[in-house]
Design an enzyme around this catalytic site. Structure first.
Site, short mmCIF file in Angstrom:
data_model
loop_
_atom_site.label_atom_id
_atom_site.label_comp_id
_atom_site.label_asym_id
_atom_site.label_seq_id
_atom_site.Cartn_x
_atom_site.Cartn_y
_atom_site.Cartn_z
N HIS A 37 -0.77 3.96 2.58
CA HIS A 37 -0.59 4.89 3.69
C HIS A 37 -1.45 6.14 3.50
O HIS A 37 -1.09 7.24 3.91
CB HIS A 37 0.89 5.27 3.87
CG HIS A 37 1.70 4.16 4.50
ND1 HIS A 37 2.11 4.17 5.80
CD2 HIS A 37 2.13 2.98 3.99
CE1 HIS A 37 2.79 3.05 6.07
NE2 HIS A 37 2.81 2.31 4.99
N ASP A 39 -4.94 5.68 4.23
CA ASP A 39 -6.16 5.49 5.05
C ASP A 39 -6.12 6.30 6.34
O ASP A 39 -7.10 6.96 6.68
CB ASP A 39 -6.47 4.00 5.29
CG ASP A 39 -5.39 3.20 6.01
OD1 ASP A 39 -4.28 3.72 6.23
OD2 ASP A 39 -5.68 2.03 6.35
N GLY A 123 2.73 -12.15 7.21
CA GLY A 123 3.89 -11.26 7.08
C GLY A 123 4.17 -10.87 5.64
O GLY A 123 5.29 -10.47 5.31
N ALA A 124 3.17 -10.98 4.78
CA ALA A 124 3.39 -10.71 3.35
C ALA A 124 2.66 -9.46 2.88
O ALA A 124 2.66 -9.14 1.70
CB ALA A 124 2.93 -11.92 2.53
N GLY A 125 2.02 -8.74 3.80
CA GLY A 125 1.29 -7.54 3.41
C GLY A 125 -0.08 -7.84 2.81
O GLY A 125 -0.63 -7.04 2.06
N ASP A 173 -7.75 -2.44 5.99
CA ASP A 173 -7.68 -3.90 5.93
C ASP A 173 -8.98 -4.54 6.42
O ASP A 173 -9.50 -5.48 5.82
CB ASP A 173 -6.51 -4.42 6.76
CG ASP A 173 -5.20 -3.81 6.30
OD1 ASP A 173 -5.15 -3.27 5.18
OD2 ASP A 173 -4.23 -3.87 7.06
C1 GLA Z 1 -1.25 -1.66 6.73
C2 GLA Z 1 -2.32 -1.03 7.63
C3 GLA Z 1 -3.36 -0.28 6.82
C4 GLA Z 1 -2.71 0.70 5.84
C5 GLA Z 1 -1.57 0.02 5.07
C6 GLA Z 1 -0.78 0.97 4.23
O1 GLA Z 1 -1.84 -2.65 5.94
O2 GLA Z 1 -2.97 -2.04 8.38
O3 GLA Z 1 -4.26 0.39 7.68
O4 GLA Z 1 -2.25 1.85 6.50
O5 GLA Z 1 -0.67 -0.66 5.92
O6 GLA Z 1 -1.56 1.46 3.21
#
Ligand code: GLA
Length: 382
Positions: A37, A39, A123-125, A173
């Site tokens: 969080h 970016d 959905g896993a980040g 991302d």
């Molecule tokens: C998600 C968002 C990114 C970033 C992350 C947290 O992946 O797509 O832009 O903010 O959360 O770091």
């Protein structure tokens, strides 16, 4: 793996069209080593690309119609230029939005027939959606010889996500999927867009990175993400800075904020930016093991200050650390998904099993895990 997926999409393309595709492309998911969080606060991030990718076979079809077959869903969706309106829903929005964003940026692409598959867990980040956007973008840009630099590709893909799909994310991302290289992490400045490849040769260091999916549903993730972002922007306004990246004196800044929750949000962003810079410093010096305490501190900051972890994620991190992981943290946007753990070479599977045992004892679903190799970004395969 990519080779198999390339064969799979080519075979499906031939079956569908009776022709060989003009090309095959891949764009990876990512794991964020550190910098959570940060970016959208104009700060620093440090992701690396995964081997797991979206793989696309495609050909130009002329005209103004795009047909996309996902072997993963599975389904085929067709859209024309008049359908390119923000607000489209479902997985096809990530494909149509790329055409829309390319066009908005002044790049003309014509119709195409695409067949794709993905082995990026959803959905896993791990940025399965950025991989989809960047895979489609790489294919279309190449098919139509669009002259667009790697950073601009990431920005177009992000615009698709923000303005077409409607998710208020930062650039990390898409930058990771586009810019990463093998055996490196990407130290990325989200204000200047400076991109530095910092070495991350885990084998040489006798280390492994375990990615463990807690398989916790991402409930509320969209609204919580937007709330965190709004809180950061409000704090920046109160502090009179362009973004939380600009806070230099943390204690003085905290004293100006009206409530304790906002103070904790700001403390997370400011200390997390410092941790990313420390991580870059360690990797430049080849001291990968020095990441361990930074990973732990990042997790504590996400848990206590930014409040984006959930009990299963905290349990996974604690169990991994108890089993001998050198450092561990949640990765991704929060509220579930994966953790990453830095472990000694050969130890990853044992640590994964230890977390699975802790999950079984607590009555949770069995987690899934794999070892992550820093891999190349979006590219043509064939
Ligand atoms: C998600 C968002 C990114 C970033 C992350 C947290 O992946 O797509 O832009 O903010 O959360 O770091």
């Amino acid at each position: 793996m990519t080779t198999t997926d390339a064969d799979t999409v080519v075979a499906a393309f031939v079956k569908r069209t009776g022709r060989q595709p003009e090309g095959v492309w891949a764009a990876p998911g990512r794991v964020n080593l550190i910098g959570v969080h940060t970016d959208y606060n104009d700060g620093f991030v440090m992701p690396f690309a995964l081997p797991q990718s979206v793989t696309v076979a495609g050909s130009r079809s002329g005209g103004d119609t795009w047909s996309v077959t996902s072997l993963t869903v599975p389904a085929t969706e067709t859209f024309g230029r008049s359908d390119l309106r923000p607000g489209m829903s479902g997985w096809v929005a990530y494909c149509a939005g790329v055409v829309w964003a390319l066009t908005e940026a002044g790049h003309e692409v014509g119709g195409a027939e695409l067949v794709l598959t993905s082995d990026v867990p959803r959905g896993a980040g791990l940025s399965s959606s950025a991989a989809l956007e960047c895979g489609v973008l790489t294919a279309l840009a190449d098919l139509y010889a669009v002259d667009i630099a790697p950073l601009a590709r990431a920005q177009v893909a992000r615009r698709c996500e923000n303005a077409f799909v409607g998710a208020p994310t930062g650039l990390m991302d898409q930058a990771a999927s586009t810019l990463c290289t093998s055996d490196h992490a990407l130290f990325f400045d989200c204000r200047s867009f400076d991109a530095e490849q910092v070495p991350l040769d885990l084998t040489a260091a006798g280390l492994e990175i375990l990615i463990l999916d807690t398989r916790t549903p991402h409930e509320l993730v969209d609204s919580e993400y937007a709330t965190r972002r709004a809180s950061c922007e409000q704090a920046a306004r109160i502090l009179g800075v362009g973004a939380l990246r600009d806070v230099v004196d943390l204690d003085a800044a905290l004293a100006q904020l009206p409530d304790e929750t906002m103070q904790r949000r700001v403390r997370h962003v400011v200390t997390e930016n410092a941790r990313v810079e420390a991580a870059a410093h360690a990797l430049r010096a080849g001291r990968i093991a020095d990441l361990a305490p930074l990973l732990d501190a990042s997790h504590h900051s996400m848990r206590d200050d930014f409040e984006i972890t959930v009990p299963t994620v905290d349990l996974a991190v604690d169990a991994a650390r108890s089993a001998g992981a050198l450092g561990a943290r949640m990765t991704g946007g929060g509220f579930g998904g994966c953790i990453l753990a830095l472990v000694d070479a050969g130890d990853g599977d044992r640590v994964g099993h230890a977390v699975a045992t802790a999950f079984a004892a607590a009555g949770h679903r069995r987690p899934q895990w794999f070892l992550a190799d820093p891999s190349p970004g979006a590219r043509r395969l064939d």
